[in-house]
Design a protein around this motif. Structure first.
Motif, PDB file in Angstrom:
ATOM      1  N   ASN A 196       2.335 -15.821  73.435  1.00  0.00           N
ATOM      2  CA  ASN A 196       2.703 -14.906  74.513  1.00  0.00           C
ATOM      3  C   ASN A 196       3.717 -15.554  75.449  1.00  0.00           C
ATOM      4  OD1 ASN A 196       2.701 -12.640  76.075  1.00  0.00           O
ATOM      5  ND2 ASN A 196       0.673 -12.942  76.913  1.00  0.00           N
ATOM      6  N   SER A 197       3.524 -16.820  75.788  1.00  0.00           N
ATOM      7  CA  SER A 197       4.475 -17.536  76.658  1.00  0.00           C
ATOM      8  C   SER A 197       5.813 -17.741  75.966  1.00  0.00           C
ATOM      9  CB  SER A 197       3.904 -18.895  77.053  1.00  0.00           C
ATOM     10  OG  SER A 197       2.745 -18.748  77.805  1.00  0.00           O
ATOM     11  N   GLY A 198       5.794 -17.848  74.645  1.00  0.00           N
ATOM     12  CA  GLY A 198       7.017 -18.051  73.890  1.00  0.00           C
ATOM     13  C   GLY A 198       7.841 -16.796  73.691  1.00  0.00           C
ATOM     14  N   GLY A 199       7.334 -15.643  74.146  1.00  0.00           N
ATOM     15  CA  GLY A 199       8.112 -14.410  74.042  1.00  0.00           C
ATOM     16  C   GLY A 199       7.658 -13.458  72.953  1.00  0.00           C
ATOM     17  N   PHE A 200       6.571 -13.752  72.284  1.00  0.00           N
ATOM     18  CA  PHE A 200       6.056 -12.878  71.232  1.00  0.00           C
ATOM     19  C   PHE A 200       4.814 -12.164  71.768  1.00  0.00           C
ATOM     20  CE2 PHE A 200       8.767 -13.925  67.765  1.00  0.00           C
ATOM     21  CZ  PHE A 200       9.240 -15.196  68.063  1.00  0.00           C
ATOM     22  N   HIS A 201       4.959 -10.866  72.045  1.00  0.00           N
ATOM     23  CA  HIS A 201       3.876 -10.100  72.646  1.00  0.00           C
ATOM     24  C   HIS A 201       3.176  -9.193  71.631  1.00  0.00           C
ATOM     25  CE1 HIS A 201       5.335 -11.581  76.436  1.00  0.00           C
ATOM     26  NE2 HIS A 201       6.539 -11.129  76.140  1.00  0.00           N
ATOM     27  N   ASN A 202       3.733  -9.066  70.457  1.00  0.00           N
ATOM     28  CA  ASN A 202       3.159  -8.215  69.417  1.00  0.00           C
ATOM     29  C   ASN A 202       2.554  -9.142  68.356  1.00  0.00           C
ATOM     30  OD1 ASN A 202       2.510  -6.183  67.696  1.00  0.00           O
ATOM     31  ND2 ASN A 202       4.587  -5.362  67.498  1.00  0.00           N
ATOM     32  N   ILE A 203       1.277  -9.516  68.548  1.00  0.00           N
ATOM     33  CA  ILE A 203       0.622 -10.495  67.685  1.00  0.00           C
ATOM     34  C   ILE A 203      -0.287  -9.769  66.711  1.00  0.00           C
ATOM     35  CG2 ILE A 203      -0.893 -12.514  67.630  1.00  0.00           C
ATOM     36  CD1 ILE A 203      -0.058 -13.004  70.572  1.00  0.00           C
ATOM     37  N   GLY A 204      -0.109 -10.052  65.427  1.00  0.00           N
ATOM     38  CA  GLY A 204      -0.969  -9.489  64.396  1.00  0.00           C
ATOM     39  C   GLY A 204      -1.843 -10.586  63.805  1.00  0.00           C
ATOM     40  N   LEU A 205      -3.154 -10.352  63.767  1.00  0.00           N
ATOM     41  CA  LEU A 205      -4.078 -11.321  63.185  1.00  0.00           C
ATOM     42  C   LEU A 205      -4.217 -11.031  61.695  1.00  0.00           C
ATOM     43  CD1 LEU A 205      -6.816 -11.351  65.953  1.00  0.00           C
ATOM     44  CD2 LEU A 205      -4.975 -12.974  65.608  1.00  0.00           C
ATOM     45  N   VAL A 206      -3.987 -12.034  60.865  1.00  0.00           N
ATOM     46  CA  VAL A 206      -4.032 -11.878  59.415  1.00  0.00           C
ATOM     47  C   VAL A 206      -5.425 -12.258  58.928  1.00  0.00           C
ATOM     48  CG1 VAL A 206      -3.024 -12.609  57.229  1.00  0.00           C
ATOM     49  CG2 VAL A 206      -1.586 -12.404  59.260  1.00  0.00           C
ATOM     50  N   THR A 207      -6.033 -11.384  58.122  1.00  0.00           N
ATOM     51  CA  THR A 207      -7.352 -11.647  57.545  1.00  0.00           C
ATOM     52  C   THR A 207      -7.317 -11.344  56.061  1.00  0.00           C
ATOM     53  OG1 THR A 207      -8.103  -9.401  58.003  1.00  0.00           O
ATOM     54  CG2 THR A 207      -8.526 -11.043  59.701  1.00  0.00           C
ATOM     55  N   ASP A 208      -8.342 -11.780  55.351  1.00  0.00           N
ATOM     56  CA  ASP A 208      -8.499 -11.455  53.940  1.00  0.00           C
ATOM     57  C   ASP A 208      -9.355 -10.211  53.788  1.00  0.00           C
ATOM     58  OD1 ASP A 208      -8.700 -14.906  52.762  1.00  0.00           O
ATOM     59  OD2 ASP A 208      -6.984 -13.565  53.000  1.00  0.00           O
ATOM     60  N   THR A 209      -9.142  -9.491  52.712  1.00  0.00           N
ATOM     61  CA  THR A 209      -9.971  -8.327  52.429  1.00  0.00           C
ATOM     62  C   THR A 209     -11.266  -8.746  51.764  1.00  0.00           C
ATOM     63  OG1 THR A 209      -8.884  -8.027  50.301  1.00  0.00           O
ATOM     64  CG2 THR A 209      -7.949  -6.838  52.163  1.00  0.00           C
ATOM     65  N   GLY A 210     -12.231  -7.858  51.706  1.00  0.00           N
ATOM     66  CA  GLY A 210     -13.502  -8.138  51.034  1.00  0.00           C
ATOM     67  C   GLY A 210     -14.511  -8.825  51.925  1.00  0.00           C
ATOM     68  N   GLY A 211     -14.325  -8.768  53.221  1.00  0.00           N
ATOM     69  CA  GLY A 211     -15.285  -9.385  54.133  1.00  0.00           C
ATOM     70  C   GLY A 211     -16.523  -8.529  54.308  1.00  0.00           C
ATOM     71  N   PRO A 212     -17.426  -8.951  55.185  1.00  0.00           N
ATOM     72  CA  PRO A 212     -18.660  -8.187  55.398  1.00  0.00           C
ATOM     73  C   PRO A 212     -18.365  -6.804  55.984  1.00  0.00           C
ATOM     74  CG  PRO A 212     -18.480  -9.955  56.992  1.00  0.00           C
ATOM     75  CD  PRO A 212     -17.364 -10.129  56.028  1.00  0.00           C
ATOM     76  N   ASN A 213     -19.143  -5.837  55.569  1.00  0.00           N
ATOM     77  CA  ASN A 213     -19.010  -4.480  56.048  1.00  0.00           C
ATOM     78  C   ASN A 213     -19.882  -4.300  57.272  1.00  0.00           C
ATOM     79  OD1 ASN A 213     -18.379  -1.830  56.241  1.00  0.00           O
ATOM     80  ND2 ASN A 213     -19.097  -1.247  54.220  1.00  0.00           N
ATOM     81  N   MET A 214     -19.356  -3.781  58.345  1.00  0.00           N
ATOM     82  CA  MET A 214     -20.090  -3.693  59.611  1.00  0.00           C
ATOM     83  C   MET A 214     -20.975  -2.452  59.719  1.00  0.00           C
ATOM     84  SD  MET A 214     -19.238  -6.479  60.994  1.00  0.00           S
ATOM     85  CE  MET A 214     -19.862  -6.351  62.637  1.00  0.00           C
ATOM     86  N   ASP A 215     -20.977  -1.568  58.730  1.00  0.00           N
ATOM     87  CA  ASP A 215     -21.805  -0.371  58.843  1.00  0.00           C
ATOM     88  C   ASP A 215     -23.199  -0.552  58.259  1.00  0.00           C
ATOM     89  OD1 ASP A 215     -21.263  -0.370  56.162  1.00  0.00           O
ATOM     90  OD2 ASP A 215     -20.337   1.608  56.102  1.00  0.00           O
ATOM     91  N   GLY A 216     -23.570  -1.768  57.889  1.00  0.00           N
ATOM     92  CA  GLY A 216     -24.923  -2.063  57.428  1.00  0.00           C
ATOM     93  C   GLY A 216     -25.176  -1.777  55.957  1.00  0.00           C
TER      94      GLY A 216
END
Length: 155
Positions: free
Chosen positions: A134-154
């Motif tokens: 953010n201090s470096g001038g990049f305000h649009n940050i996308g977090l990269v994750t892998d697919t196939g993680g735990p499902n949050m709907d139980g």
């Protein structure tokens, strides 16, 4: 502060009589003060939740969609499990990160950057890197994750 004027009984004086003497009665009228305090209380109650400090982050939705094509190659920052930071594929010292990001941001038209962090990296390190982005001038940050993680709907 408001005051009222109260007339007192005439005093007997020697010589000539000057009329009635008026003494100032000092009472504090607190109604306007209470009104102002209640208005300020309401303003602070409404504004307090909006004053949280944070880094603007676009978190992924539950249903992933492909990203639209971009004109420039996407810029990525990676944090390894050991805590080393890499800009694209080049390892970089943490104290040089902001200066290099500012130089890159001056040349780019897009402020989107992708952050890849190992799952074992402490949240504090990820938050510090996001603050540096953010201090470096990049305000649009996308977090990269892998697919196939735990499902949050139980299921």
């Amino acid at each position: 502060m408001a005051g009222t004027v109260q007339q007192s009984k005439p005093r007997a004086r020697r010589g000539r009589r000057r009329g009635r003497h008026r003494a100032m009665m000092s009472e504090i009228n607190i109604t306007p003060m209470v009104d102002v305090m209640l208005v300020l209380l309401i303003i602070f109650m409404v504004a307090a939740p909006l004053m949280t400090v944070g880094v603007p982050v676009e978190l992924p939705k539950t249903a992933a969609t492909p990203l639209p094509s971009v004109e420039e190659e996407p810029l990525t920052i990676s944090i390894t499990a050991e805590g080393t930071i890499a800009l694209m594929k080049t390892e970089i010292a943490p104290d040089e990160l902001i200066s290099k990001l500012r130089a890159i941001a001056a040349e780019r038209t897009d402020d989107k950057i992708f952050l890849r962090a190992d799952g074992r990296v402490p949240y504090e390190v990820v938050a510090q890197v996001m603050g540096a982005l953010n201090s470096g001038g990049f305000h649009n940050i996308g977090l990269v994750t892998d697919t196939g993680g735990p499902n949050m709907d139980g299921q």
